[in-house]
Design an enzyme around this catalytic site. Structure first.
Site, PDB file in Angstrom:
ATOM      1  N   LYS A  87       1.243  -1.534  -0.201  1.00  7.71           N
ATOM      2  CA  LYS A  87       0.158   0.264  -0.206  1.00  7.71           C
ATOM      3  C   LYS A  87       0.489   1.421  -0.079  1.00  7.71           C
ATOM      4  O   LYS A  87       2.160   0.766   0.469  1.00  7.71           O
ATOM      5  CB  LYS A  87      -1.243  -0.129   1.058  1.00  7.71           C
ATOM      6  CG  LYS A  87      -2.201   0.619   1.356  1.00  7.71           C
ATOM      7  CD  LYS A  87      -2.899   0.839   2.692  1.00  7.71           C
ATOM      8  CE  LYS A  87      -3.350   2.070   2.545  1.00  7.71           C
ATOM      9  NZ  LYS A  87      -4.328   2.642   3.388  1.00  7.71           N
ATOM     10  N   LYS A 140       1.307   9.906   5.828  1.00  9.62           N
ATOM     11  CA  LYS A 140       1.352   9.093   6.294  1.00  9.62           C
ATOM     12  C   LYS A 140       2.884   8.167   5.459  1.00  9.62           C
ATOM     13  O   LYS A 140       2.335   6.972   5.441  1.00  9.62           O
ATOM     14  CB  LYS A 140       0.112   7.966   5.219  1.00  9.62           C
ATOM     15  CG  LYS A 140      -1.389   8.318   6.279  1.00  9.62           C
ATOM     16  CD  LYS A 140      -2.284   7.326   6.374  1.00  9.62           C
ATOM     17  CE  LYS A 140      -4.317   8.107   6.649  1.00  9.62           C
ATOM     18  NZ  LYS A 140      -5.218   7.039   6.583  1.00  9.62           N
ATOM     19  N   LYS A 157      -2.107  -1.430  -3.904  1.00  5.37           N
ATOM     20  CA  LYS A 157      -3.033  -0.106  -3.724  1.00  5.37           C
ATOM     21  C   LYS A 157      -2.493   0.875  -3.793  1.00  5.37           C
ATOM     22  O   LYS A 157      -1.258   0.773  -3.079  1.00  5.37           O
ATOM     23  CB  LYS A 157      -3.587  -0.489  -2.335  1.00  5.37           C
ATOM     24  CG  LYS A 157      -4.561   0.582  -2.462  1.00  5.37           C
ATOM     25  CD  LYS A 157      -6.207   0.832  -0.765  1.00  5.37           C
ATOM     26  CE  LYS A 157      -6.072   1.985  -0.814  1.00  5.37           C
ATOM     27  NZ  LYS A 157      -6.521   2.395   0.571  1.00  5.37           N
ATOM     28  N   TYR A 159     -15.058   0.778  -7.204  1.00  5.25           N
ATOM     29  CA  TYR A 159     -15.845   1.606  -7.136  1.00  5.25           C
ATOM     30  C   TYR A 159     -16.803   1.505  -8.149  1.00  5.25           C
ATOM     31  O   TYR A 159     -18.187   2.262  -8.236  1.00  5.25           O
ATOM     32  CB  TYR A 159     -16.439   3.558  -6.545  1.00  5.25           C
ATOM     33  CG  TYR A 159     -15.014   3.073  -5.619  1.00  5.25           C
ATOM     34  CD1 TYR A 159     -15.595   2.618  -3.738  1.00  5.25           C
ATOM     35  CD2 TYR A 159     -13.380   3.510  -5.834  1.00  5.25           C
ATOM     36  CE1 TYR A 159     -15.009   3.175  -2.741  1.00  5.25           C
ATOM     37  CE2 TYR A 159     -12.918   3.421  -4.535  1.00  5.25           C
ATOM     38  CZ  TYR A 159     -13.734   3.521  -3.153  1.00  5.25           C
ATOM     39  OH  TYR A 159     -12.238   3.366  -1.930  1.00  5.25           O
TER      40      TYR A 159
END
Ligand code: PBG
Length: 327
Positions: A196, A218, A249, A314
């Site tokens: 990620k 992050k 991701k 999505y």
């Protein structure tokens, strides 16, 4: 004379269908869904046209529609009121919390669909980080593991089929596996967010959950987008720690990572086609600059070509609807 004419195999729809190497089916899709408190609530997410935060009753309806369309799995995310957030994400392991109630309701209404639940502190954290933040702003790894394990257990108890740690703390897969096994949840699957990256593509998702970091970024836990070998290092560790499925991701800018991972593991691989990727397609489509539907199918198929077994997207409902119509 020209001996080799690759165009021969492109000359008709039938020959193209016959030689096609990869195909997308609704079985490849996982639909991410956002849940909120209340009844009969459907709140549009501005930066993700066509996506909504749904109260549990409407969430259940949406899941039933997805199941009917052949989508085998949904991944749930809770959007919590600020009053529920604190430094240690205590709401994340409240067995009667919004998220746990949502998991139970979905499994009750639609027992066969797989429910994947996200594990990370950010939707419940007053700091907006995936881990515990120390007084001087450090993200504390080992202190976070215990909270992640409690969260995972609470989700498994609620009926989650797949635990999805998205936090990128070191050692969390093994730690969570042990906690699940000790409590008897030996059949609960772990889909690790293995590679990620610290990405600007998550913007619309953070709008949806109001979960952006209050300070800092992050980058001390999510990976540097310039790195590829590091993804294989994470792959090896997650395998050793007992992950069942590995994820990359974001998706579209990371097809090389998926492809590399494919040649370094025998485990199933998932890609997360994230919020920013979805938003870009929708925005350009709304402007009439691209054919959004065609771009969607091209993107989703490219994940299969890169070596993915499944895609969190999505677009799940839209793609499944289109696949059914074209059958
Ligand atoms: C949080 C989490 C994020 C996403 C999934 N889980 C955001 C983040 O790491 O900041 C992003 C999904 C998306 O952008 O669609 N742990």
């Amino acid at each position: 004379m020209m001996t080799y004419r690759p165009r021969r195999n492109r000359n008709s729809k039938s020959i193209r269908n016959l030689i096609r190497e990869n195909a997308l089916t609704s079985n490849d899709l996982i639909a991410p869904l956002f849940v909120i408190e209340g009844e009969n609530q459907s709140v549009a997410i501005d930066s993700m046209p066509g996506q909504y935060r749904l109260s549990i009753d409407l969430l259940v309806k949406e899941v039933e529609e997805l199941w009917e369309l052949g989508v085998p799995c949904v991944s749930l995310f809770p959007a919590l009121d600020d009053s529920k957030k604190d430094k240690y994400a205590t709401e994340s392991y409240n067995d009667d919390g919004l998220f746990q109630r949502a998991i139970r309701a979905v499994k009750k209404a639609c027992p066969e669909i797989l429910v994947m639940s996200d594990v990370a502190m950010d939707p419940y954290s007053s700091d907006g980080h995936d881990g515990v933040v120390s007084d001087d702003g450090e993200i504390l790894n080992d202190e976070t593991l215990e909270i992640l394990a409690k969260m995972s257990l609470s989700q498994a108890k609620a009926g989650s089929d797949i635990i999805g740690p998205s936090d990128m703390m070191d050692g969390r897969i093994g730690y969570i596996r042990d906690a699940l096994d000790e409590a008897g949840f030996t059949n609960t699957i772990i889909m690790s967010y293995t590679a990620k990256y610290a990405s600007a593509f998550y913007g619309p998702f953070r709008d949806a959950l109001d979960s952006a970091p209050k300070s800092g970024d992050k980058k001390t836990y999510q990976m540097d987008f310039a790195n590829k070998r590091e993804a294989i290092r994470e792959t090896i560790l997650d395998e050793q720690e007992g992950a069942d499925i590995l994820m990359v991701k974001p998706g579209i800018s990371y097809l090389d990572i998926i492809s590399d991972m494919r040649s370094n593991t025998t485990l199933p691989i998932a890609a997360y086609n994230v919020s920013g990727e979805y938003a870009m397609v929708k925005a350009a489509d709304e402007k009439g600059w691209i054919d959004g539907e065609a771009v969607m199918m091209e993107m989703l198929t490219s994940f299969k070509r890169a070596g993915c077994d499944m895609i969190l997207t999505y677009f799940a409902k839209e793609a499944a609807t289109l696949l059914r119509a074209n059958r």
